[in-house]
Design a protein around this motif. Structure first.
Motif, short mmCIF file in Angstrom:
data_model
loop_
_atom_site.label_atom_id
_atom_site.label_comp_id
_atom_site.label_asym_id
_atom_site.label_seq_id
_atom_site.Cartn_x
_atom_site.Cartn_y
_atom_site.Cartn_z
N GLU A 12 6.78 0.65 -2.59
CA GLU A 12 5.77 -0.38 -2.39
C GLU A 12 6.41 -1.76 -2.31
O GLU A 12 6.01 -2.62 -1.52
CB GLU A 12 4.73 -0.35 -3.52
CG GLU A 12 3.77 0.81 -3.46
CD GLU A 12 2.97 0.85 -2.17
OE1 GLU A 12 2.50 -0.23 -1.74
OE2 GLU A 12 2.84 1.93 -1.58
N ARG A 60 8.04 -2.13 1.10
CA ARG A 60 7.05 -2.34 2.17
C ARG A 60 6.48 -3.76 2.10
O ARG A 60 6.29 -4.41 3.12
CB ARG A 60 5.93 -1.32 2.09
CG ARG A 60 5.19 -1.19 3.42
CD ARG A 60 4.10 -0.13 3.37
NE ARG A 60 3.74 0.32 4.70
CZ ARG A 60 3.00 -0.37 5.56
NH1 ARG A 60 2.52 -1.56 5.21
NH2 ARG A 60 2.72 0.11 6.76
N SER A 80 8.91 -6.13 3.58
CA SER A 80 8.95 -6.00 5.04
C SER A 80 7.79 -6.73 5.70
O SER A 80 7.96 -7.44 6.69
CB SER A 80 8.91 -4.52 5.43
OG SER A 80 10.03 -3.84 4.91
N LEU A 101 6.86 -0.80 11.13
CA LEU A 101 6.33 -0.37 9.84
C LEU A 101 6.08 1.14 9.83
O LEU A 101 6.27 1.80 8.80
CB LEU A 101 5.04 -1.13 9.52
CG LEU A 101 5.21 -2.60 9.13
CD1 LEU A 101 3.86 -3.25 8.90
CD2 LEU A 101 6.09 -2.75 7.89
N ASP A 118 7.70 3.67 7.26
CA ASP A 118 6.89 4.59 6.46
C ASP A 118 7.39 6.03 6.59
O ASP A 118 7.30 6.81 5.64
CB ASP A 118 5.42 4.52 6.90
CG ASP A 118 4.75 3.22 6.46
OD1 ASP A 118 5.28 2.57 5.54
OD2 ASP A 118 3.71 2.86 7.05
N THR A 161 10.16 6.35 4.27
CA THR A 161 9.61 6.34 2.91
C THR A 161 9.14 7.73 2.52
O THR A 161 9.44 8.22 1.41
CB THR A 161 8.43 5.35 2.82
OG1 THR A 161 8.92 4.03 3.00
CG2 THR A 161 7.74 5.45 1.47
#
Length: 207
Positions: free
Chosen positions: A87, A90, A93, A191, A195, A198
């Motif tokens: 988190e 992100r 970013s 993104l 993800d 991630t």
């Protein structure tokens, strides 16, 4: 950091920073001229060299100053109570994307430094970058929730692997961004790719 130790009035300092940022970003270190910087800033060469002994000192001081400023703007917007490493990454970013649009000259300059290879400044750039990276790592990841990791996982090493992965991803995106304008950068695509990494890393390390 030299900019913080100099007794320059704010208006003059802003003119020097803005002019040097533009000229260095457009020309790189070697081809950038102090004549162009003083002309852009509307000051004399004597004033510039009163504060900075050389073009090299100005360049490195500017890099350190703007990198610190960029980091401070990230920390100002970041939820420092967040303890999930993914988190946090992100959030950082998304904030960076917002800053790219707000401060395009700053981003262009930092991108140009990232690709700078002139031996007169390369070693010093690497030293400054290493110091800033270490400081950022410590500040961002010092309070990570270790309870989310699977039993038997070396959490410190896992955090290091996660950091290296996204640092490499960020460097890759920075290299791509150097050849395009901020308006051409597709935030949603980047993104989405972030993800996907991630999810892969969560499966590897999380319960």
């Amino acid at each position: 950091m030299l900019f913080k130790t100099l007794n320059i009035d704010t208006e003059k300092e802003d003119r020097i920073i803005n002019a040097a940022t533009k000229v260095f970003a457009e020309n790189g270190y070697k081809r950038a001229s102090t004549n162009a910087i003083v002309k852009e800033a509307g000051i004399s060469k004597g004033i510039l060299f009163h504060y900075f002994k050389s073009k090299k000192e100005l360049y490195l001081s500017l890099y350190e100053h703007l990198s610190d400023m960029f980091a401070e703007k990230i920390y100002d917007r970041l939820d420092m109570e967040e303890r999930d490493i993914f988190e946090i990454i992100r959030q950082v970013s998304v904030i960076k994307f917002e800053l790219f649009s707000t401060y395009p000259d700053l981003i262009n300059f930092l991108n140009s430094v990232f690709h700078e290879s002139d031996p007169d400044v390369k070693d010093e750039i690497d030293k400054i970058r290493g110091t800033l990276t270490g400081s950022s790592f410590s500040k961002l990841f010092s309070n990570i929730d270790a309870g989310k990791f699977r039993e038997g996982i070396d959490v410190e090493k896992a955090i290091q692997v996660i950091y290296w992965t996204f640092e490499g991803f960020a460097n890759q995106q920075q290299a791509k961004a150097s050849s395009m304008s901020v308006a051409d950068i597709n935030k949603e695509d980047i993104l989405a790719e972030l993800d996907s990494y991630t999810e892969l890393l969560k499966k590897s390390f999380y319960k």
